[in-house]
Design a protein around this motif. Structure first.
Motif, PDB file in Angstrom:
ATOM      1  N   SER A 156       0.833  -1.200   0.000  1.00 24.30           N
ATOM      2  CA  SER A 156       0.000   0.000   0.000  1.00 24.30           C
ATOM      3  C   SER A 156       0.866   1.248   0.000  1.00 24.30           C
ATOM      4  N   LEU A 157       0.291   2.330  -0.480  1.00 22.91           N
ATOM      5  CA  LEU A 157       1.027   3.587  -0.515  1.00 22.91           C
ATOM      6  C   LEU A 157       1.419   4.036   0.888  1.00 22.91           C
TER       7      LEU A 157
ATOM      8  N   SER B  52       0.242   8.086  -6.733  1.00 22.31           N
ATOM      9  CA  SER B  52      -0.860   7.444  -7.457  1.00 22.31           C
ATOM     10  C   SER B  52      -0.813   7.784  -8.943  1.00 22.31           C
ATOM     11  N   GLU B  53      -0.441   9.015  -9.274  1.00 22.15           N
ATOM     12  CA  GLU B  53      -0.327   9.396 -10.686  1.00 22.15           C
ATOM     13  C   GLU B  53       0.810   8.636 -11.360  1.00 22.15           C
TER      14      GLU B  53
ATOM     15  N   PRO C 178      -3.195  -2.692  -8.075  1.00 18.97           N
ATOM     16  CA  PRO C 178      -2.681  -1.410  -7.610  1.00 18.97           C
ATOM     17  C   PRO C 178      -2.611  -1.335  -6.103  1.00 18.97           C
TER      18      PRO C 178
ATOM     19  N   THR D 264      -3.045   0.262  -2.449  1.00 18.41           N
ATOM     20  CA  THR D 264      -4.119   1.088  -1.920  1.00 18.41           C
ATOM     21  C   THR D 264      -3.589   1.912  -0.775  1.00 18.41           C
TER      22      THR D 264
ATOM     23  N   SER E  97      -2.875   8.119  -1.220  1.00 16.82           N
ATOM     24  CA  SER E  97      -2.501   8.260  -2.623  1.00 16.82           C
ATOM     25  C   SER E  97      -1.783   9.549  -2.921  1.00 16.82           C
TER      26      SER E  97
END
Length: 351
Positions: free
Chosen positions: A302-303, A331-332, A344, A346, A349
């Motif tokens: 996760s981020l 996230s970008e 991806p 989570t 972000s």
């Protein structure tokens, strides 16, 4: 200077294979067994000095480094052994080794080239060349051991043309009495050379390996890159990066902590970094960027967890740092790379 722990493991395996007590040697050299376990672990060069000193004390033979190198069992160098074995040809295997050689050796790199008289040559080139008279015994022993490992590895491979070197060049001085080097290595041996090298005849150089496996080769290349510490400008930077990795999640990625882990004062660390054209803050920032890319690229972290692993407890600071590195939010950046098999990450972000 530091060397990878995987090399110490392989060296100890070689000692055991020639009849020396590897456990006794390890303890005599002051190496804890736990220090050999991490995939990216490193040990000070002094530990290798002590290993060789203790081994020569127990088996005072001129050919000991060659004997040990030839005896290192396949797999002792982990992924790198399989990376070479899955290559198409002997030449391709040496090129694969050259690309990832830093995972098992520091202070010099592997140079692979075609020769003017057909065939190929593999040379051990020091990162910081010194005058021949200034070389120490450890460097010469290491050169001999490394070339012997190569010979032993490829001899064990089923080739259309069995592996043999046409010539071996060693950096150590000519022994005072005749030795068995030529018989052990299966080729004429020259001593006192500027660089250690193997010359391989064309028929052997182009021989296809029976263990060639392109799919495995690709997987191992990716693995070798993932377990690395990113691009480092010097041995010292690599050592600092290795110490930073466990310190980052605890918020202890400070020069004082790294210096303590390296067994030197903080002042000495800063001085050595300056001499290498580096600054601690920049090394830390570059490593955080490399780690962020590695962890995010894995696709299963996760981020928020990435941020915590990098030592950022504050979301704003994490997003600000990432935008400075990549020009966009985490996230970008992930979206720009497209979907990944792991899905991806989570969590936080950033915007």
């Amino acid at each position: 200077m530091f060397l990878p722990a995987v090399t110490a493991r392989a060296l100890l395996a070689g000692f055991g294979a020639v009849g020396l007590d590897a456990g006794t040697l390890r303890k005599a050299a002051g190496i804890a067994e736990a220090e050999l376990e991490p995939v990216d672990g490193i040990l000070p060069l002094e530990a290798f000095d002590r290993l060789w000193e203790e081994s020569f004390r127990r088996a005072s033979r001129e050919e000991l480094p060659t004997e040990v190198g030839l005896a290192v069992p396949f797999g002792a160098f982990r992924a790198l052994d399989y990376l070479a074995a899955s290559s198409e040809t002997v030449e391709a295997a040496f090129h694969a080794l050259a690309i990832h050689f830093r995972q098992v050796a520091e202070g010099f790199f592997l140079e692979v080239a075609r020769t003017d008289h057909d065939g190929g040559e593999v040379r051990l080139v020091p990162a910081n060349p010194v005058h021949h008279a200034d070389r120490d015994r450890t460097r010469e022993v290491s050169d001999e051991f490394t070339l012997a490992v190569f010979v032993g590895r490829f001899r064990s491979q089923p080739l259309a043309n069995p592996f043999r070197a046409s010539a071996v060049r060693l950096t150590r001085q000519l022994p005072k009495r005749p030795t068995r080097h030529a018989a052990l290595l299966g080729a004429p041996v020259a001593f006192g050379c500027a660089l250690a090298a193997l010359e391989v005849p064309e028929a052997v150089w182009t021989s296809r390996l029976a263990t060639a496996d392109p799919a495995l080769q690709q997987t191992l290349r990716q693995l070798a890159e993932r377990i690395g510490l990113g691009a480092a400008a010097s041995d010292l930077e690599l050592a600092v990066r290795a110490r930073l990795r466990p310190l980052l999640p605890d918020g202890r990625a400070e020069a004082s902590e790294v210096a303590r882990a390296l067994g030197m004062s903080e002042r000495t660390l800063h001085r050595r970094l300056r001499q290498a054209g580096l600054a601690f803050g920049q090394v830390l920032d570059d490593f955080r960027e490399a780690e962020a890319e590695r962890l995010l690229g894995a696709g299963r972290v996760s981020l928020m967890e990435v941020a915590l692993r990098l030592g950022y407890s504050d979301q704003t600071a994490w997003n600000r740092a990432f935008k400075r590195w990549k020009g966009m939010s985490p996230s970008e950046w992930l979206a720009s790379r497209g979907p990944r098999a792991g899905g991806p990450p989570t969590g936080v972000s950033g915007t």
